[in-house]
Design a protein around this motif. Structure first.
Motif, PDB file in Angstrom:
ATOM      1  N   ASP A  33       0.835  -1.206   0.000  1.00  0.00           N
ATOM      2  CA  ASP A  33       0.000   0.000   0.000  1.00  0.00           C
ATOM      3  C   ASP A  33       0.870   1.256   0.000  1.00  0.00           C
ATOM      4  O   ASP A  33       0.587   2.223  -0.704  1.00  0.00           O
ATOM      5  CB  ASP A  33      -0.938   0.013   1.205  1.00  0.00           C
ATOM      6  N   HIS A  37       0.903   4.232  -2.920  1.00  0.00           N
ATOM      7  CA  HIS A  37       0.610   5.641  -2.629  1.00  0.00           C
ATOM      8  C   HIS A  37       1.785   6.556  -2.934  1.00  0.00           C
ATOM      9  O   HIS A  37       1.598   7.758  -3.143  1.00  0.00           O
ATOM     10  CB  HIS A  37       0.154   5.799  -1.178  1.00  0.00           C
ATOM     11  N   GLN A  50      -6.545   1.318  -6.243  1.00  0.00           N
ATOM     12  CA  GLN A  50      -6.950   0.932  -4.888  1.00  0.00           C
ATOM     13  C   GLN A  50      -8.130  -0.030  -4.921  1.00  0.00           C
ATOM     14  O   GLN A  50      -8.182  -0.975  -4.141  1.00  0.00           O
ATOM     15  CB  GLN A  50      -7.291   2.166  -4.055  1.00  0.00           C
ATOM     16  N   MET A  53      -6.783  -3.357  -5.759  1.00  0.00           N
ATOM     17  CA  MET A  53      -5.985  -3.941  -4.679  1.00  0.00           C
ATOM     18  C   MET A  53      -6.893  -4.670  -3.690  1.00  0.00           C
ATOM     19  O   MET A  53      -6.443  -5.521  -2.938  1.00  0.00           O
ATOM     20  CB  MET A  53      -5.162  -2.867  -3.967  1.00  0.00           C
TER      21      MET A  53
END
Length: 112
Positions: A33, A37, A50, A53
């Motif tokens: 993560d 980002h 996202q 994911m």
């Protein structure tokens, strides 16, 4: 820190190994993560990535099914469901869809 277990305590060593494996997996998840980002993606691409994911939950679902099926005789349909969640969705479908988002593929191409 807990005291070291006696050399002959195989059960304790196995529990420690399982616990460490879970922690390493949790760390890898958190780092993935963080990398996503910090990749400098445009906001709309980051949002799409996202959402994809979230496919990681399919892997957890497949692992759970695998654990609960261990040692039991199940029909081929159950084995195929486990394989789909543990392998197909996470190893093939998810990365292909994520790659299409990161490459800026048109929406119609991303969903098929």
């Amino acid at each position: 820190m807990a005291a070291a277990q006696p050399a002959g305590d195989a059960a304790a060593a196995e529990r420690l190994g399982q616990g460490v494996a879970i922690l390493v997996g949790d760390l890898a998840l958190a780092l993935s993560d963080r990398l996503l980002h910090r990749a400098g993606l445009p906001p709309d691409t980051l949002i799409s990535a996202q959402h994809l994911m979230a496919l990681r939950s399919d892997l957890v679902h497949g692992e759970y099914l695998d654990l609960t099926a261990a040692g039991h005789s199940h029909p081929i349909r159950a084995a195929l469901t486990i394989a789909r969640y543990k392998t197909a969705k996470y190893t093939f479908e998810g990365p292909l869809r994520l790659g299409s988002v990161l490459a800026g593929a048109p929406q119609g191409l991303r969903t098929h």
